[in-house]
Write a protein that holds these residues in place. Structure first.
Motif, PDB file in Angstrom:
ATOM      1  N   ARG A  97       0.569   5.207  -7.035  1.00  0.00           N
ATOM      2  CA  ARG A  97       0.030   5.550  -6.073  1.00  0.00           C
ATOM      3  C   ARG A  97      -0.624   5.394  -4.513  1.00  0.00           C
ATOM      4  NH1 ARG A  97      -6.176   5.115  -8.284  1.00  0.00           N
ATOM      5  NH2 ARG A  97      -5.992   3.207  -8.404  1.00  0.00           N
ATOM      6  N   ILE A  98      -0.637   5.838  -3.264  1.00  0.00           N
ATOM      7  CA  ILE A  98      -0.444   5.155  -2.399  1.00  0.00           C
ATOM      8  C   ILE A  98      -2.247   5.772  -1.544  1.00  0.00           C
ATOM      9  CG2 ILE A  98       0.211   5.807   1.156  1.00  0.00           C
ATOM     10  CD1 ILE A  98       2.377   6.847  -0.334  1.00  0.00           C
ATOM     11  N   VAL A  99      -2.432   4.153  -0.896  1.00  0.00           N
ATOM     12  CA  VAL A  99      -3.876   4.206  -0.634  1.00  0.00           C
ATOM     13  C   VAL A  99      -3.315   3.920   0.964  1.00  0.00           C
ATOM     14  CG1 VAL A  99      -4.290   1.400  -1.188  1.00  0.00           C
ATOM     15  CG2 VAL A  99      -5.890   2.795  -0.597  1.00  0.00           C
ATOM     16  N   ALA A 100      -4.518   4.299   1.489  1.00  0.00           N
ATOM     17  CA  ALA A 100      -4.567   4.304   2.895  1.00  0.00           C
ATOM     18  C   ALA A 100      -5.935   4.625   3.760  1.00  0.00           C
ATOM     19  CB  ALA A 100      -3.701   5.651   3.098  1.00  0.00           C
ATOM     20  N   SER A 101      -5.682   4.013   4.950  1.00  0.00           N
ATOM     21  CA  SER A 101      -6.737   3.941   5.682  1.00  0.00           C
ATOM     22  C   SER A 101      -7.149   4.685   7.010  1.00  0.00           C
ATOM     23  CB  SER A 101      -7.007   2.724   6.754  1.00  0.00           C
ATOM     24  OG  SER A 101      -7.749   2.608   7.555  1.00  0.00           O
ATOM     25  N   LYS A 113       2.845   9.612   8.933  1.00  0.00           N
ATOM     26  CA  LYS A 113       3.947   9.866  10.346  1.00  0.00           C
ATOM     27  C   LYS A 113       3.677   8.555  11.287  1.00  0.00           C
ATOM     28  CE  LYS A 113       7.319  12.020  12.671  1.00  0.00           C
ATOM     29  NZ  LYS A 113       7.605  13.441  13.372  1.00  0.00           N
ATOM     30  N   GLY A 114       5.144   7.342  11.661  1.00  0.00           N
ATOM     31  CA  GLY A 114       4.358   6.006  12.169  1.00  0.00           C
ATOM     32  C   GLY A 114       4.257   5.531  11.978  1.00  0.00           C
ATOM     33  N   LYS A 115       3.620   5.095  10.758  1.00  0.00           N
ATOM     34  CA  LYS A 115       2.586   4.203  10.131  1.00  0.00           C
ATOM     35  C   LYS A 115       3.143   3.364   9.379  1.00  0.00           C
ATOM     36  CE  LYS A 115      -0.829   7.018  11.659  1.00  0.00           C
ATOM     37  NZ  LYS A 115      -1.867   6.773  12.206  1.00  0.00           N
ATOM     38  N   THR A 144       7.218   2.692   8.993  1.00  0.00           N
ATOM     39  CA  THR A 144       7.960   1.384   8.583  1.00  0.00           C
ATOM     40  C   THR A 144       7.807   1.162   7.302  1.00  0.00           C
ATOM     41  OG1 THR A 144       7.731   1.716  10.641  1.00  0.00           O
ATOM     42  CG2 THR A 144       7.825  -0.643   9.511  1.00  0.00           C
ATOM     43  N   ILE A 145       8.459   0.568   6.654  1.00  0.00           N
ATOM     44  CA  ILE A 145       8.379  -0.177   5.127  1.00  0.00           C
ATOM     45  C   ILE A 145       7.981  -1.786   5.261  1.00  0.00           C
ATOM     46  CG2 ILE A 145       8.888  -1.338   2.913  1.00  0.00           C
ATOM     47  CD1 ILE A 145       7.993   1.509   2.723  1.00  0.00           C
ATOM     48  N   ASP A 171      -1.029  -0.057   7.557  1.00  0.00           N
ATOM     49  CA  ASP A 171      -1.680   1.191   7.037  1.00  0.00           C
ATOM     50  C   ASP A 171      -1.999   1.609   5.596  1.00  0.00           C
ATOM     51  OD1 ASP A 171      -1.748   1.046  10.457  1.00  0.00           O
ATOM     52  OD2 ASP A 171      -0.766   2.090   9.857  1.00  0.00           O
ATOM     53  N   ALA A 172      -1.044   1.789   5.157  1.00  0.00           N
ATOM     54  CA  ALA A 172      -1.320   2.001   3.367  1.00  0.00           C
ATOM     55  C   ALA A 172      -0.781   1.159   3.024  1.00  0.00           C
ATOM     56  CB  ALA A 172      -0.391   3.104   3.415  1.00  0.00           C
ATOM     57  N   ILE A 173      -0.345   1.507   1.462  1.00  0.00           N
ATOM     58  CA  ILE A 173      -0.069   0.376   0.167  1.00  0.00           C
ATOM     59  C   ILE A 173       0.775   1.647  -0.707  1.00  0.00           C
ATOM     60  CG2 ILE A 173       0.076  -1.226  -1.399  1.00  0.00           C
ATOM     61  CD1 ILE A 173      -2.477  -2.035  -0.048  1.00  0.00           C
ATOM     62  N   GLY A 174       1.742   1.297  -1.382  1.00  0.00           N
ATOM     63  CA  GLY A 174       2.626   2.904  -1.941  1.00  0.00           C
ATOM     64  C   GLY A 174       2.694   1.542  -2.922  1.00  0.00           C
TER      65      GLY A 174
END
Length: 317
Positions: A97-101, A113-115, A144-145, A171-174
């Motif tokens: 999963r991806i969690v994002a802000s 995009k751009g995060k 960007t990773i 901004d997120a975790i995957g």
């Protein structure tokens, strides 16, 4: 004279009789995926087995290791240079999963995009992010990773993804669990979680062709896989029987493990599409490793379906 002869030869006969070493399994002991192996060892396997920290690379670096466990990404990475590797069983399939802000303006996948996305480069984590975001037209150059560390329970260290998400440095975790869940809990109502069915981690048990060809060692591996099938059935049908022990094995807490249990498909099989999955995924692994992607003909050799068939027969007896 006969009496003396018997005393003299008996120890030599004992020395000449080969003693098979205990089965040795190498797994990453800091991921949830390995825990059915522990239950198999403690509840269903009647012989001696040691489970050590490691993985599929251990099969090449340590001849005493009989089984290695990793995701399909690492299996491909090792198989490229060790064609004697064989995957004999998939123990769990995990839908990352991806969690994002939401405070970063993220309400849908396209908004990444751009995060800055926390993920492990050149692993199933980055491959998952690339695969999922490609479905909404985003390529690797569109975000960007950012590398960091996993976390198994609070408090998460400053260099781990959940802490980085809370600070706003990503901004997120995957990736795999429980870091995604911990990231969501760290930012509370600000969290948005993207679930998916595009990619699943295929967590493999692998051995070598040489060990499969050794009748005595094969019998040991078959017996352990038969025990693992029984353990997986409990994970799948009655998780409350094992969740406390499994959580303790990875030094997390059972409440957190229960939260992420649904994204894990505890199984004991050789997926019918595993070669198709790896054929596509090896394009990514090959680019990361600077080599040519392997062909279907080469990859078809990696899967051994006979050992699981033998284990299932043994389990019926």
């Amino acid at each position: 004279m006969m009496y003396v002869s018997q005393i003299f030869w008996s120890p030599l006969l004992l020395l000449a009789t080969p003693t098979l070493a205990a089965l040795k399994v190498a797994s990453s002991l800091e991921v949830l995926e390995w825990t059915p192996e522990l239950i198999a060892k403690e509840d269903y396997y009647n012989e001696t087995v040691s489970i050590v920290n490691g993985g599929i690379p251990s099969l090449a670096s340590d001849p005493s290791v009989d089984i290695g466990a990793n995701s399909e990404t690492q299996l491909l990475r090792q198989y490229a240079s060790h064609k004697n590797l064989r995957t004999v069983l998939t123990t769990v399939e995990v839908y990352y999963r991806i969690v994002a802000s939401k405070k970063k303006g993220i309400g849908k996948l396209e908004d990444l995009k751009g995060k800055r996305i926390g993920a492990f480069p050149s692993t199933s984590s980055e491959y998952f992010v690339q695969t999922l975001l490609a479905t909404v037209g985003l390529g690797p150059s569109d975000y960007t990773i950012v590398p960091g560390g996993a976390c198994l329970k609070e408090p998460c260290g400053s260099g781990t993804f959940p802490a980085m998400l809370k600070r706003g440095t990503i901004d997120a975790i995957g990736m795999w669990e429980p870091s995604v869940q911990l990231g969501a809990e760290a930012i509370g109502d600000d969290a948005i979680i993207f679930e998916q069915t595009i990619y699943r981690e295929i967590y493999n048990l692998a051995t070598t062709a040489e060990k499969l060809a050794d009748p005595a060692k094969r019998r040991e591996i078959v017996a352990f896989v038969a025990a693992l099938v029984k353990a997986e059935n409990v994970f799948r049908t009655d998780p409350e029987k094992v969740v406390e022990r499994a959580a303790a094995a990875v030094k997390t807490n059972a409440t957190l493990f229960r939260e992420v249990w649904p994204v894990h498909r505890w199984t004991a099989r050789n997926p019918l599409d595993i070669v198709d999955v790896m054929l596509e995924e090896d394009k990514y692994v090959a680019r990361a490793d600077g080599r040519t992607a392997m062909s279907r003909e080469v990859l078809e050799t990696i899967v051994d379906r006979t050992l699981l068939a033998d284990a299932l027969k043994l389990g019926e007896n």
